[in-house]
Design an enzyme around this catalytic site. Structure first.
Site, PDB file in Angstrom:
ATOM      1  N   THR A 122       0.878  -1.168   0.000  1.00  0.00           N
ATOM      2  CA  THR A 122       0.000   0.000   0.000  1.00  0.00           C
ATOM      3  C   THR A 122       0.904   1.203   0.000  1.00  0.00           C
ATOM      4  OG1 THR A 122      -1.678  -1.112   1.327  1.00  0.00           O
ATOM      5  CG2 THR A 122      -1.665   1.277   1.461  1.00  0.00           C
ATOM      6  N   ARG A 175     -13.997  -7.529   0.008  1.00  0.00           N
ATOM      7  CA  ARG A 175     -13.302  -7.103   1.233  1.00  0.00           C
ATOM      8  C   ARG A 175     -12.684  -5.712   1.002  1.00  0.00           C
ATOM      9  NH1 ARG A 175      -7.806  -5.376   2.522  1.00  0.00           N
ATOM     10  NH2 ARG A 175      -7.440  -5.809   4.718  1.00  0.00           N
ATOM     11  N   VAL A 176     -12.941  -4.824   1.930  1.00  0.00           N
ATOM     12  CA  VAL A 176     -12.343  -3.496   1.865  1.00  0.00           C
ATOM     13  C   VAL A 176     -11.496  -3.330   3.113  1.00  0.00           C
ATOM     14  CG1 VAL A 176     -12.937  -1.054   2.078  1.00  0.00           C
ATOM     15  CG2 VAL A 176     -14.114  -2.450   0.400  1.00  0.00           C
ATOM     16  N   GLY A 177     -10.277  -2.869   2.953  1.00  0.00           N
ATOM     17  CA  GLY A 177      -9.379  -2.711   4.096  1.00  0.00           C
ATOM     18  C   GLY A 177      -9.478  -1.325   4.703  1.00  0.00           C
ATOM     19  N   THR A 200      -0.045   1.597   6.650  1.00  0.00           N
ATOM     20  CA  THR A 200       0.013   0.406   5.804  1.00  0.00           C
ATOM     21  C   THR A 200       0.043  -0.799   6.746  1.00  0.00           C
ATOM     22  OG1 THR A 200       2.426   0.436   5.735  1.00  0.00           O
ATOM     23  CG2 THR A 200       1.283   1.556   3.936  1.00  0.00           C
ATOM     24  N   GLY A 201      -0.248  -1.968   6.194  1.00  0.00           N
ATOM     25  CA  GLY A 201      -0.257  -3.165   7.018  1.00  0.00           C
ATOM     26  C   GLY A 201      -1.663  -3.714   7.165  1.00  0.00           C
ATOM     27  N   GLY A 228      -5.081  -4.068   7.546  1.00  0.00           N
ATOM     28  CA  GLY A 228      -6.172  -3.104   7.621  1.00  0.00           C
ATOM     29  C   GLY A 228      -7.175  -3.429   8.709  1.00  0.00           C
TER      30      GLY A 228
END
Ligand code: ASP
Length: 361
Positions: free
Chosen positions: A196, A224-226, A247-248, A250
């Protein structure tokens, strides 16, 4: 419910009175405004290193708006087919379809835009900006986001490159020994991957913009949404304080509204890197036990990055840099200012030797 005229007048009178009340002061001191001759500053996740140079140049040489500069910075990676964490060539979901998430905020106008699970458009950051600029909404997802993008003139393209298709196929084949997908001959272990870019930009006038863009977790469940497209989680910007992003994993960040949390810590006077460390501690506090090792440390990663209105910056991660098997950019974040583009060290909570042996990604 219909309001009587009397009730309506009472309400409007009350809100007019409220708007003249002095705002409650938050303890601590916010960063002081910049002086007019300050240099621009750009901060990003390490994979945004080429992008911070672009964003800095745009602000320093073309007087570009900070959000436009930051988005130009992330576009570089979104359009690069070899970057498998964002845009074109991003890792697909479990069905082999690339679904992208992005969000942005524009400090001076206090506006925001976001798209989630967007298919077929390589630059979700620009679609998020279009949502912000051309609609009364903030967040569009799925087919609606795509229809909107096409109406705005974005071109549809197949985002799945051969490299990412092969990675997906490898994952699919090794998924379940009892299924109908033939295993490859070798015994590679295919892990979940991600990538990301978060980028925050501060111009010489002290205006701020922030953007985060991603293809999300590889092999995710369709839809799926982070955290990246969630305002306050993936990124957040308050023109009077600063901006932050993440980042990482979510799923871990969403629960702490991490970017908002970092900005609020800076509002209380914390240095950006201390604010990022604080957000990591909160992330651990809010993590379910199945994702913590025996000593209560996370078995995933989350990074935070931040800059303050007075030109300070910092970032933090859970674990210190490993001597083994880590890309050189691990444990760093990208910065560009009048000293040029470079990677700086992330602060961290735990020494590397303490890192859990099994990390999810
Ligand atoms: N934060 C992204 C997500 O959860 C993934 C990443 O940063 O690698 O979608």
């Amino acid at each position: 419910m219909e309001l009587s005229r009397r009730k309506f007048l009472e309400i409007t009178a009350a809100s007019a009175a409220a708007s003249t009340l002095p705002m409650a002061k938050v303890a601590g001191k916010s960063p002081t405004p910049r002086n007019k001759t300050a240099n621009p500053l750009v901060v990003a996740s390490a994979n945004g290193l080429p992008g911070v140079a672009v964003a800095y140049k745009k602000m320093a040489e073309d007087n570009a708006d900070p959000l436009e500069a930051a988005i130009a910075g992330v576009n570089l990676q979104e359009l690069d087919p070899n970057d498998q964490g964002v845009g074109l060539g991003g890792f697909p979901n479990e069905l082999g379809v690339v679904q992208l998430d992005a969000s942005c905020m524009h400090g001076p106008s206090k506006r925001a835009g976001a798209v989630g699970a967007l298919e077929g458009i390589a630059t979700p950051s620009l679609v998020a900006k279009a949502v912000m600029e051309h609609t009364d909404h903030i967040f569009l997802v799925g087919q609606g986001a795509k229809q909107f993008a096409l109406k705005m003139g974005f071109k549809e393209q197949d985002l799945l490159t051969e490299k990412s298709r092969q990675a997906w196929l490898d994952w699919r084949r090794t998924l379940n020994p009892g299924d109908n997908w033939l295993d490859p001959d070798d015994d590679r272990f295919i892990q979940q991957s991600a990538g990301t870019i978060n980028m925050c930009a501060l111009d010489a006038k002290g205006d701020i913009g922030s953007v985060t863009t991603t293809s999300g977790l590889s092999w995710k469940i369709p839809g799926r949404v982070g955290d990246s497209p969630i305002i306050g989680a993936g990124q957040y910007c308050d023109n009077t304080v600063g901006a932050a992003g993440s980042t990482g994993r979510g799923e871990a960040n969403i629960k702490v509204c991490g970017a908002f949390f970092v900005v609020e810590m800076m509002r209380r006077g914390m240095h950006p890197r201390e604010a990022c460390l604080e957000a990591l501690k909160r992330t651990i506090e809010m993590t379910e036990s199945r994702l913590l090792d025996e000593q209560g440390r996370p078995t995933f990663y989350v990074n935070f990055y931040a800059l303050s209105k007075d030109g300070k910056h910092g970032g933090a991660t859970f674990y210190g840099p490993s001597a083994a098997q880590r890309p050189r950019s691990y444990g760093t974040y990208a910065v560009a200012d009048d000293q040029g583009p470079r990677l700086e060290k992330l602060y961290y909570l735990f020494e590397d030797y303490e890192r859990p042996r099994k990390m999810m990604f």
